[in-house]
Design an enzyme around this catalytic site. Structure first.
Site, mmCIF file in Angstrom:
data_model
loop_
_atom_site.group_PDB
_atom_site.id
_atom_site.type_symbol
_atom_site.label_atom_id
_atom_site.label_comp_id
_atom_site.label_asym_id
_atom_site.label_seq_id
_atom_site.Cartn_x
_atom_site.Cartn_y
_atom_site.Cartn_z
ATOM 1 N N ILE A 65 2.018 -41.644 -5.478
ATOM 2 C CA ILE A 65 0.827 -41.170 -4.784
ATOM 3 C C ILE A 65 0.939 -41.532 -3.303
ATOM 4 O O ILE A 65 1.359 -42.641 -2.963
ATOM 5 C CB ILE A 65 -0.430 -41.857 -5.380
ATOM 6 C CG1 ILE A 65 -0.528 -41.590 -6.877
ATOM 7 C CG2 ILE A 65 -1.700 -41.436 -4.643
ATOM 8 C CD1 ILE A 65 -1.383 -42.599 -7.627
ATOM 9 N N CYS A 66 0.532 -40.583 -2.440
ATOM 10 C CA CYS A 66 0.387 -40.906 -1.014
ATOM 11 C C CYS A 66 -0.845 -40.173 -0.505
ATOM 12 O O CYS A 66 -1.717 -39.807 -1.290
ATOM 13 C CB CYS A 66 1.656 -40.553 -0.216
ATOM 14 S SG CYS A 66 1.961 -38.800 -0.017
ATOM 15 N N ARG A 67 -0.928 -39.927 0.784
ATOM 16 C CA ARG A 67 -2.128 -39.288 1.340
ATOM 17 C C ARG A 67 -2.190 -37.810 0.961
ATOM 18 O O ARG A 67 -3.211 -37.325 0.509
ATOM 19 C CB ARG A 67 -2.145 -39.458 2.859
ATOM 20 C CG ARG A 67 -3.439 -39.002 3.512
ATOM 21 C CD ARG A 67 -3.382 -39.159 5.019
ATOM 22 N NE ARG A 67 -2.519 -38.170 5.628
ATOM 23 C CZ ARG A 67 -2.910 -36.934 5.949
ATOM 24 N NH1 ARG A 67 -4.143 -36.550 5.738
ATOM 25 N NH2 ARG A 67 -2.061 -36.100 6.505
ATOM 26 N N MET A 93 -4.073 -38.456 -2.125
ATOM 27 C CA MET A 93 -5.422 -39.033 -2.116
ATOM 28 C C MET A 93 -6.434 -38.091 -1.458
ATOM 29 O O MET A 93 -7.624 -38.193 -1.720
ATOM 30 C CB MET A 93 -5.421 -40.388 -1.409
ATOM 31 C CG MET A 93 -4.697 -41.485 -2.181
ATOM 32 S SD MET A 93 -5.352 -41.753 -3.842
ATOM 33 C CE MET A 93 -6.903 -42.590 -3.468
#
Length: 103
Positions: A65-67, A93
């Protein structure tokens, strides 16, 4: 380059609501996770992944997961090449509508 498997934020939310405990790894930087992470996710900044490979188990599947899902996609390709089972959470996110907690 192998195609990386993906998971949507909604699919991940359903897994969590069903009581599953997927291996989630948030690869954002320290200042980015201050705004909140998915509960149960482990924080390993993208730049630290190569030196922390020993913390991962090739028998488990990891959701990165990242932005926005760009960096986590790059991490997924790298981890795939190292022989790990991985999925990238599409949209990152920015697309996560579920609960978050501060690290």
């Amino acid at each position: 380059m192998n195609k990386v498997e993906t998971i949507t934020p909604e699919e991940l939310q359903k897994k969590l609501e069903a009581g599953e405990k997927p291996e989630m790894v948030d690869v954002r930087e320290h200042d980015e996770v201050e705004s909140g992470m998915i509960p149960g996710a482990k924080h390993v900044p993208m730049g630290e992944i190569p030196e922390r490979l020993n913390e991962f188990d090739k028998d488990k599947e990891y959701i990165f997961i990242c932005r926005s899902s760009a960096r986590s996609g790059n991490v997924c390709h790298y981890m795939n090449e190292q022989g790990f089972k991985v999925r990238n959470m599409v949209g990152g996110m920015m697309s996560w509508g579920g609960e978050t907690k501060r690290p």
